[in-house]
Design a protein around this motif. Structure first.
Motif, short mmCIF file in Angstrom:
data_model
loop_
_atom_site.label_atom_id
_atom_site.label_comp_id
_atom_site.label_asym_id
_atom_site.label_seq_id
_atom_site.Cartn_x
_atom_site.Cartn_y
_atom_site.Cartn_z
N MET A 227 0.83 -1.21 0.00
CA MET A 227 0.00 0.00 0.00
C MET A 227 0.86 1.26 0.00
O MET A 227 0.55 2.23 -0.68
CB MET A 227 -0.95 0.01 1.20
CG MET A 227 -2.17 -0.86 1.01
SD MET A 227 -3.12 -0.46 -0.49
CE MET A 227 -3.54 1.25 -0.22
N ASP A 228 1.95 1.23 0.76
CA ASP A 228 2.87 2.37 0.77
C ASP A 228 3.43 2.62 -0.63
O ASP A 228 3.53 3.76 -1.08
CB ASP A 228 4.01 2.15 1.75
CG ASP A 228 3.57 2.28 3.21
OD1 ASP A 228 2.45 2.77 3.46
OD2 ASP A 228 4.36 1.86 4.08
N ALA A 229 3.78 1.53 -1.32
CA ALA A 229 4.32 1.66 -2.68
C ALA A 229 3.26 2.18 -3.64
O ALA A 229 3.55 3.02 -4.50
CB ALA A 229 4.85 0.31 -3.16
N ALA A 230 2.02 1.71 -3.50
CA ALA A 230 0.93 2.18 -4.36
C ALA A 230 0.67 3.67 -4.13
O ALA A 230 0.52 4.44 -5.08
CB ALA A 230 -0.33 1.37 -4.11
N CYS A 231 0.65 4.07 -2.87
CA CYS A 231 0.43 5.49 -2.56
C CYS A 231 1.59 6.36 -3.04
O CYS A 231 1.37 7.47 -3.53
CB CYS A 231 0.22 5.67 -1.06
SG CYS A 231 -1.38 5.04 -0.49
N ALA A 232 2.80 5.84 -2.95
CA ALA A 232 3.96 6.58 -3.46
C ALA A 232 3.85 6.78 -4.98
O ALA A 232 4.15 7.85 -5.50
CB ALA A 232 5.26 5.86 -3.10
N ALA A 233 3.40 5.74 -5.68
CA ALA A 233 3.22 5.85 -7.13
C ALA A 233 2.14 6.88 -7.47
O ALA A 233 2.29 7.66 -8.42
CB ALA A 233 2.86 4.49 -7.72
N MET A 234 1.10 6.89 -6.68
CA MET A 234 0.03 7.87 -6.90
C MET A 234 0.53 9.28 -6.63
O MET A 234 0.28 10.20 -7.41
CB MET A 234 -1.17 7.53 -6.02
CG MET A 234 -1.84 6.22 -6.42
SD MET A 234 -3.04 5.60 -5.22
CE MET A 234 -4.38 6.74 -5.44
N ARG A 235 1.27 9.46 -5.53
CA ARG A 235 1.82 10.79 -5.20
C ARG A 235 2.78 11.28 -6.28
O ARG A 235 2.82 12.47 -6.60
CB ARG A 235 2.53 10.76 -3.85
CG ARG A 235 1.61 10.85 -2.67
CD ARG A 235 2.36 11.09 -1.37
NE ARG A 235 3.39 10.09 -1.11
CZ ARG A 235 3.17 8.94 -0.49
NH1 ARG A 235 1.96 8.63 -0.07
NH2 ARG A 235 4.16 8.10 -0.28
N ALA A 236 3.53 10.35 -6.86
CA ALA A 236 4.49 10.73 -7.91
C ALA A 236 3.80 11.29 -9.15
O ALA A 236 4.40 12.06 -9.89
CB ALA A 236 5.35 9.52 -8.29
N GLN A 237 2.55 10.92 -9.34
CA GLN A 237 1.81 11.39 -10.51
C GLN A 237 0.99 12.65 -10.24
O GLN A 237 0.43 13.23 -11.17
CB GLN A 237 0.85 10.28 -10.99
CG GLN A 237 1.56 9.04 -11.48
CD GLN A 237 2.44 9.35 -12.68
OE1 GLN A 237 2.02 10.02 -13.60
NE2 GLN A 237 3.67 8.89 -12.63
N VAL A 238 0.91 13.09 -9.00
CA VAL A 238 0.05 14.21 -8.66
C VAL A 238 0.39 15.48 -9.44
O VAL A 238 -0.51 16.15 -9.95
CB VAL A 238 0.07 14.49 -7.14
CG1 VAL A 238 -0.55 15.83 -6.81
CG2 VAL A 238 -0.67 13.39 -6.41
#
Length: 92
Positions: free
Chosen positions: A39-50
């Motif tokens: 989940m941390d990795a998924a959220c990091a990927a999402m934040r990277a696209q913000v």
């Protein structure tokens, strides 16, 4: 610095994040079995696209304000997709 504009952008970012997480759960129910690290990795990927996603959302909303809600949903979907891709990759 324009405090009102900053607060508005913060509010938009918060609502976009909530919408993206909601879509992530609805589109990828397997997220419920994800580990904390996944989940941390998924959220990091999402934040990277913000950044790019938010820029596109703001541009689209300025150019076509009557369909700003569509631009918002598209942005949320883009962020959710980034998280889903990471979760899918971690399962293989």
């Amino acid at each position: 610095m324009n405090t009102h504009a900053t607060q508005s952008l913060d509010t938009l970012g918060h609502k976009l994040g909530e919408a993206a997480l909601t879509l992530l759960v609805r589109l990828y129910p397997e997220v419920r079995q994800a580990t904390t690290a996944q989940m941390d990795a998924a959220c990091a990927a999402m934040r990277a696209q913000v950044g790019p996603v938010l820029d596109e959302l703001l541009t689209d909303a300025r150019e076509a304000p009557t369909v700003a809600h569509v631009a918002f949903q598209s942005a949320a979907l883009s962020l959710a997709h980034a998280g889903i891709q990471v979760l899918k990759a971690s399962r293989t």
